[in-house]
Design a protein around this motif. Structure first.
Motif, PDB file in Angstrom:
ATOM      1  N   VAL A  24     108.971  -5.006 126.766  1.00  0.00           N
ATOM      2  CA  VAL A  24     109.292  -6.251 126.647  1.00  0.00           C
ATOM      3  C   VAL A  24     108.133  -7.096 127.529  1.00  0.00           C
ATOM      4  O   VAL A  24     107.558  -8.079 127.006  1.00  0.00           O
TER       5      VAL A  24
ATOM      6  N   SER B 257     105.494  -9.587 125.451  1.00  0.00           N
ATOM      7  CA  SER B 257     105.615 -11.012 126.003  1.00  0.00           C
ATOM      8  C   SER B 257     104.321 -11.487 126.415  1.00  0.00           C
ATOM      9  O   SER B 257     103.972 -12.623 126.233  1.00  0.00           O
ATOM     10  N   SER B 258     103.237 -10.580 126.742  1.00  0.00           N
ATOM     11  CA  SER B 258     101.984 -10.717 126.841  1.00  0.00           C
ATOM     12  C   SER B 258     101.395 -11.083 125.415  1.00  0.00           C
ATOM     13  O   SER B 258     100.329 -11.761 125.460  1.00  0.00           O
TER      14      SER B 258
ATOM     15  N   PHE C  98     104.976 -12.891 120.059  1.00  0.00           N
ATOM     16  CA  PHE C  98     106.538 -12.327 119.573  1.00  0.00           C
ATOM     17  C   PHE C  98     106.020 -12.084 118.025  1.00  0.00           C
ATOM     18  O   PHE C  98     106.420 -12.963 117.176  1.00  0.00           O
TER      19      PHE C  98
ATOM     20  N   TYR D  82     111.823 -10.971 120.004  1.00  0.00           N
ATOM     21  CA  TYR D  82     110.420 -10.483 120.162  1.00  0.00           C
ATOM     22  C   TYR D  82     109.802 -10.004 119.069  1.00  0.00           C
ATOM     23  O   TYR D  82     108.634  -9.480 119.059  1.00  0.00           O
TER      24      TYR D  82
END
Length: 280
Positions: free
Chosen positions: A138, A142-143, A146, A229
């Protein structure tokens, strides 16, 4: 050996040969083969467009016309599951590839070189293993953004520590083998011993782990897609289909169909992995 003794031995041999392929293993290979065919040639199994639906056919239950029913836009759910297989399988393969290459290289260097290099890389692996794999995935996705490919990269990064640990352990065990010491005494170079002896023997356990990690990667990527995501709609990733289906509790097939396909695939891969470990 007498004729009677030989006749008694033959059924034992036949049973031993048949037991090499238990029915559960055969069924697991069949499920995995079907999933791979879905990912390679989805049009061979369905002629429906996964992105376009008929509004008049929305929320139809499973039937011969629509095996998995239809969704809130009248789209055939079976077609969406089949066409979403390519994304799920490809993402899992990317994740496993990253884990095998990066983790395997770290473990190989740490175990073969030893010394301070082993100490530093071992601490790095300990840090990776201390973080829950899903949480690490995750954070990474997130970095990166998505998207499904980013979810695959994140899943691969989360598996690096596991592959590194297994590869390092196998390399250390192989280095102490008699045939490796004999190769050293015969004047073999470190590169020759690494390529001809250590790597082939140490990689066997890593390859079996890769099979197991393939199923786990499918599950993690589906979980990331379920949380949003992955690729946005109208993509048909398995996790995304489950996420969309949960908003319509009266149409339970919208959740059950993709969920059962995901579970069947993961369980089949796990069963094959266990069978490979027993036959090794």
């Amino acid at each position: 050996m007498s004729v009677s003794a030989l006749s008694r031995a033959r059924p034992v041999i036949r049973r031993g040969q048949a037991s090499r392929f238990p029915p559960t293993v055969v069924a697991s290979f069949a499920v995995l083969a079907l999933v791979l065919l879905w990912s390679l040639v989805p049009t061979l199994f369905t002629g429906q467009d996964p992105a376009r639906g008929v509004p008049a056919d929305k929320f139809l239950g499973p039937s011969t016309a629509h095996w998995f029913g239809t969704d809130h836009l009248g789209r055939d759910l079976f077609a969406r599951v089949v066409h979403g297989t390519a994304s799920s399988v490809t993402s899992a393969l990317v994740a496993v590839g990253i884990g095998v290459l990066v983790g395997g290289l770290i473990g190989l260097i740490a175990g073969f070189v030893g010394g301070w290099v082993d100490a530093v890389l071992a601490r790095l692996v300990d840090v990776l293993l201390a973080i829950p794999s899903f949480l690490l995935a995750v954070v990474v996705v997130s970095s990166l953004g998505f998207e499904t490919i980013n979810a695959a990269i994140a899943t691969g990064v989360s598996a690096v520590g596991v592959f590194a640990r297994v590869m390092r352990s196998e390399v250390l065990k192989t280095r102490r083998a008699v045939f490796v010491e004999a190769s050293y005494l015969q004047g073999g170079s470190r590169w020759h011993i690494l390529v001809r002896h250590v790597l082939p023997n140490a990689s066997r356990s890593v390859l079996m782990l890769a099979v197991l990690q393939f199923g786990l990667s499918i599950l993690i990527i589906a979980g990331l897609a379920f949380l949003g995501y992955g690729d946005p709609p109208p993509a048909s990733d398995w996790g995304l289909l489950i996420s969309i289906g949960k908003d319509y509790p009266l149409a339970q097939w919208l959740v059950y169909a993709p969920a059962l396909v995901t579970i069947a695939t993961v369980l089949s891969v796990n069963r094959i992995s266990r069978w490979l470990r027993k036959t090794d």
